[in-house]
Design an enzyme around this catalytic site. Sequence first.
Site, PDB file in Angstrom:
ATOM      1  N   GLU A 174     -28.359 -10.906   1.848  1.00 31.91           N
ATOM      2  CA  GLU A 174     -28.341  -9.637   1.111  1.00 31.91           C
ATOM      3  C   GLU A 174     -26.924  -9.390   0.592  1.00 31.91           C
ATOM      4  O   GLU A 174     -25.951  -9.465   1.347  1.00 31.91           O
ATOM      5  CB  GLU A 174     -28.801  -8.493   2.027  1.00 31.91           C
ATOM      6  CG  GLU A 174     -28.798  -7.150   1.326  1.00 31.91           C
ATOM      7  CD  GLU A 174     -29.818  -6.158   1.869  1.00 31.91           C
ATOM      8  OE1 GLU A 174     -30.699  -6.565   2.668  1.00 31.91           O
ATOM      9  OE2 GLU A 174     -29.748  -4.972   1.498  1.00 31.91           O
ATOM     10  N   ASN A 217     -30.202  -4.959   7.932  1.00 27.63           N
ATOM     11  CA  ASN A 217     -31.611  -4.674   7.643  1.00 27.63           C
ATOM     12  C   ASN A 217     -32.401  -5.757   8.359  1.00 27.63           C
ATOM     13  O   ASN A 217     -32.441  -6.905   7.923  1.00 27.63           O
ATOM     14  CB  ASN A 217     -31.892  -4.725   6.133  1.00 27.63           C
ATOM     15  CG  ASN A 217     -31.226  -3.569   5.402  1.00 27.63           C
ATOM     16  OD1 ASN A 217     -31.079  -2.476   5.944  1.00 27.63           O
ATOM     17  ND2 ASN A 217     -30.807  -3.810   4.166  1.00 27.63           N
ATOM     18  N   GLU A 300     -31.928   3.936   4.952  1.00 29.98           N
ATOM     19  CA  GLU A 300     -32.564   3.081   3.948  1.00 29.98           C
ATOM     20  C   GLU A 300     -33.812   2.393   4.502  1.00 29.98           C
ATOM     21  O   GLU A 300     -34.020   1.191   4.319  1.00 29.98           O
ATOM     22  CB  GLU A 300     -31.554   2.062   3.397  1.00 29.98           C
ATOM     23  CG  GLU A 300     -30.367   2.739   2.712  1.00 29.98           C
ATOM     24  CD  GLU A 300     -29.378   1.787   2.057  1.00 29.98           C
ATOM     25  OE1 GLU A 300     -29.295   0.620   2.482  1.00 29.98           O
ATOM     26  OE2 GLU A 300     -28.685   2.231   1.131  1.00 29.98           O
ATOM     27  N   ASP A 379     -20.425   4.434  -0.700  1.00 32.59           N
ATOM     28  CA  ASP A 379     -20.907   3.069  -0.488  1.00 32.59           C
ATOM     29  C   ASP A 379     -20.034   2.032  -1.192  1.00 32.59           C
ATOM     30  O   ASP A 379     -20.474   1.446  -2.183  1.00 32.59           O
ATOM     31  CB  ASP A 379     -22.367   2.969  -0.988  1.00 32.59           C
ATOM     32  CG  ASP A 379     -23.056   1.706  -0.490  1.00 32.59           C
ATOM     33  OD1 ASP A 379     -22.453   0.974   0.316  1.00 32.59           O
ATOM     34  OD2 ASP A 379     -24.200   1.458  -0.906  1.00 32.59           O
ATOM     35  N   GLU A 401     -15.467   0.043   8.401  1.00 33.34           N
ATOM     36  CA  GLU A 401     -16.189  -1.075   7.777  1.00 33.34           C
ATOM     37  C   GLU A 401     -15.725  -1.250   6.326  1.00 33.34           C
ATOM     38  O   GLU A 401     -15.732  -0.314   5.534  1.00 33.34           O
ATOM     39  CB  GLU A 401     -17.694  -0.785   7.830  1.00 33.34           C
ATOM     40  CG  GLU A 401     -18.549  -1.933   7.347  1.00 33.34           C
ATOM     41  CD  GLU A 401     -20.055  -1.635   7.442  1.00 33.34           C
ATOM     42  OE1 GLU A 401     -20.528  -1.169   8.501  1.00 33.34           O
ATOM     43  OE2 GLU A 401     -20.759  -1.864   6.443  1.00 33.34           O
ATOM     44  N   GLU A 407     -20.060  -6.623  -3.564  1.00 33.02           N
ATOM     45  CA  GLU A 407     -21.260  -6.017  -4.152  1.00 33.02           C
ATOM     46  C   GLU A 407     -20.931  -5.142  -5.366  1.00 33.02           C
ATOM     47  O   GLU A 407     -21.559  -5.260  -6.413  1.00 33.02           O
ATOM     48  CB  GLU A 407     -21.987  -5.193  -3.087  1.00 33.02           C
ATOM     49  CG  GLU A 407     -23.183  -4.449  -3.641  1.00 33.02           C
ATOM     50  CD  GLU A 407     -23.947  -3.656  -2.585  1.00 33.02           C
ATOM     51  OE1 GLU A 407     -23.556  -3.676  -1.408  1.00 33.02           O
ATOM     52  OE2 GLU A 407     -24.946  -3.011  -2.956  1.00 33.02           O
ATOM     53  N   TRP A 557     -31.274   8.260  -5.196  1.00 32.62           N
ATOM     54  CA  TRP A 557     -30.257   7.654  -4.328  1.00 32.62           C
ATOM     55  C   TRP A 557     -29.023   8.519  -4.088  1.00 32.62           C
ATOM     56  O   TRP A 557     -28.136   8.131  -3.317  1.00 32.62           O
ATOM     57  CB  TRP A 557     -29.824   6.299  -4.890  1.00 32.62           C
ATOM     58  CG  TRP A 557     -30.911   5.275  -4.809  1.00 32.62           C
ATOM     59  CD1 TRP A 557     -31.818   4.978  -5.783  1.00 32.62           C
ATOM     60  CD2 TRP A 557     -31.236   4.452  -3.689  1.00 32.62           C
ATOM     61  NE1 TRP A 557     -32.688   4.004  -5.341  1.00 32.62           N
ATOM     62  CE2 TRP A 557     -32.348   3.662  -4.050  1.00 32.62           C
ATOM     63  CE3 TRP A 557     -30.699   4.303  -2.408  1.00 32.62           C
ATOM     64  CZ2 TRP A 557     -32.938   2.739  -3.178  1.00 32.62           C
ATOM     65  CZ3 TRP A 557     -31.276   3.379  -1.542  1.00 32.62           C
ATOM     66  CH2 TRP A 557     -32.377   2.619  -1.933  1.00 32.62           C
TER      67      TRP A 557
HETATM   68  C1  GCV Z   1     -27.519  -4.091   4.029  1.00 36.67           C
HETATM   69  C2  GCV Z   1     -25.810  -0.726   0.385  1.00 36.67           C
HETATM   70  C3  GCV Z   1     -26.310  -2.061  -0.060  1.00 36.67           C
HETATM   71  C4  GCV Z   1     -27.423  -2.551   0.839  1.00 36.67           C
HETATM   72  C5  GCV Z   1     -26.899  -2.584   2.283  1.00 36.67           C
HETATM   73  C6  GCV Z   1     -26.451  -1.173   2.643  1.00 36.67           C
HETATM   74  C7  GCV Z   1     -25.866  -1.095   4.039  1.00 36.67           C
HETATM   75  O1  GCV Z   1     -26.762   0.264   0.177  1.00 36.67           O
HETATM   76  O2  GCV Z   1     -26.730  -1.986  -1.389  1.00 36.67           O
HETATM   77  O3  GCV Z   1     -27.824  -3.827   0.413  1.00 36.67           O
HETATM   78  O4  GCV Z   1     -27.884  -3.036   3.169  1.00 36.67           O
HETATM   79  O5  GCV Z   1     -25.457  -0.752   1.738  1.00 36.67           O
HETATM   80  O6  GCV Z   1     -24.652  -1.081   4.146  1.00 36.67           O
HETATM   81  O7  GCV Z   1     -26.618  -1.041   5.004  1.00 36.67           O
END
Ligand code: GCV
Length: 696
Positions: A174, A217, A300, A379, A401, A407, A557
């Site tokens: 991911e 996830n 999420e 985020d 973190e 991303e 979102w």
């Molecule tokens: C692993 C963001 C990312 C998700 C990620 C999430 C998280 O929303 O787009 O892919 O999920 O952060 O940190 O849990």
Amino acid sequence: MTSPDLPGTHPAWLPPEALRPIGSRRTLVLGDGLLTGTVHDEAARACARYGGHVHRRTRTQPYDLVLALTTAEPLPEPLPGPAQTVLDEFRSTTGPPANTIGGEGYLAARRHGVTTVLADDPAGLLYGLFHVVRLGERAFTEERPTERHAPAMRRRMLDHWDNVDIHPVMGQVERGYAGGSIFWRDGTPRGDPARVRDYGRLLAACAVNAISVNNVNVHATEALLLTDRLGDVAAIADLLRPYGIRIHLSVSFASPVTLGRLPTADPLDEDVRTWWADVTERVYDTIPDFGGYVVKADSEGQPGPFTYGRDHADGANLLAEALEPFGGVVHWRAFVYNHRQDWRDRSTDRARAAHDHFAPLDGRFRDNVILQVKHGPIDFQAREPVSPVIAAMPATHLAVELQVTQEYTGQQRHVCYLPPMWREVLDFRPWGPDGPAVADIAGGASGNGGGLVGVSNVGDDPYWTGHPLAQANLYAFGRLAWAPWTDPAAILDEWIDLTFTPSATRETERLRRTLHTIMDDSWRTYERYTAPLGVGFMVRPGRHYGPDVDGYEYTPWGTYHFADRDGVGVDRTRATGTGFTGQYPPAWSEVYESLDRCPDELLLFFHHVPYGHVLHSGSTVIQHIYDTHFAGAEQAAEAGRRWEEVAGLVDPSLHARVTDLLAEQARCAGEWRDQINTYFFRKSGEPDTRGRRIPR
Ligand code: GCV
């Protein structure tokens, strides 16, 4: 150039030649233990290649380098003279109890022509070895006073968002931009122990000491890593143990139901507690040095304690209780917000969510809970303020973190050297100039803080990170977790020296200058051509690559910019907005609340302002948008031209890869420039005062 040990793979920052200065000398290794064995093997491998000698115990030979463990009193064997001098001097300058070097720390010096590294703990010896590797020839050429090095953060961890099965939307990793997983392939272990071992070695060289091996996830197959497929995890742990890396596992909060067939996962239910205790005991029977669990709960779509009317302290404490007898920890993520909000509802503010959920729980978490907080409140955007949660929970162990995987910062197609951003986070002082910095909070009062966690950017790509220059972010993550005050440019120099050794480039200094020109300011360049002034999230939904100004504007979102014909930005003030500014201690709450005092780069994060609003820089908001987007896109294109100049100085395939990526970066930056400029020109009707072409 590919790795001699791993054909088809680039050796990243540890090509054999990086160890030539050690490999061409005589080294004495004193001490026992698995990691001391690793130190010995590293030196021995280098010596086999470059003609030096390593001795484990024999002391009749002269030595250039002594690597010794000094924990025991009296020492099991006397140190050679110069090394004993280093130890005696250290002890005479630091009275007890401080006269120990300390876990993971080391002393390094050069006395009477001998370079010495002393440590109390084998891990310290390993990090000391890599300190000598970083110094290269300089470690052996002149006398050096004794330096004591110790990590600012005890916990320096990488989270892998790797899936065991290929996820239909997110794939094998991911938000991974470097190919497949190095651990898993299409439902099974990838079966490439050499690569995992090499990864451990790269991480040890920048002192990362923990990883989690699966996505936060946790899908059905991945949940089984806790039970039926624990052996797969143990196999990874075995490979990484010699490099001082402990394994953690992301687990599903619903496991007692999905794996244990219990009717509930309620954290206060006795059977649930027993289930976690039993499962955890089995984990430690299999992996005695297991690090602990990572949990994304009620976020999420992931299950969590809210289902049972419990809060996050109840949830985290359940797992902490199970881990406690074995010395394990639970990393409980604070990334909790409503991802199904109504965009029409202007009172709900995603930025507030983590603080709203967690700050009231301060003091309720067990001692082995680490609350893992994303560095910003939303985020991982290219620009966000520091999360207010970090200052709000003095009675809780906090980990900060960071997202090493890019991303939202160009997905390893764009050069974006992140340490300057991370330094701004780590240096931020939530209570004002006299209070502690974020790095101090993460480090903890007596080194017992939650430390730094990064989302890894590694995959099975031959260059490890897709973009070869993105390796520098991974290396720097570890270095900053060890020493958060280090200058990002100095870390880049370390990475350059380790990666582009003399046989890898004809002209190190010219290459170095070019890499600094391309990389030093690349995060700010990226910021310039993407979403302006801290407003964030103007990316293509789902994929998060490339511009789409309104892509998230009418979604659930919680990531909005509220641009209209008059202005743009999110009013997060107490006076007229969502009140988010009130989550900071007064020193910053007042700064962010005030339109006059709010830093330009965060203006649209905290305020909704007219396009004609004048910034501290003297420019208006609209002119700033135009200027930065023209400048950023031009800087991206310039990076490609600069890289052309070093063709022939590095491995042709590496040069070609970076050339292609820089071309894509320049294209994408141009697209960002035009979409953002056109969007805001159409909204505001304000022309560019410099008359540049903005597509209508
Ligand atoms: C692993 C963001 C990312 C998700 C990620 C999430 C998280 O929303 O787009 O892919 O999920 O952060 O940190 O849990």
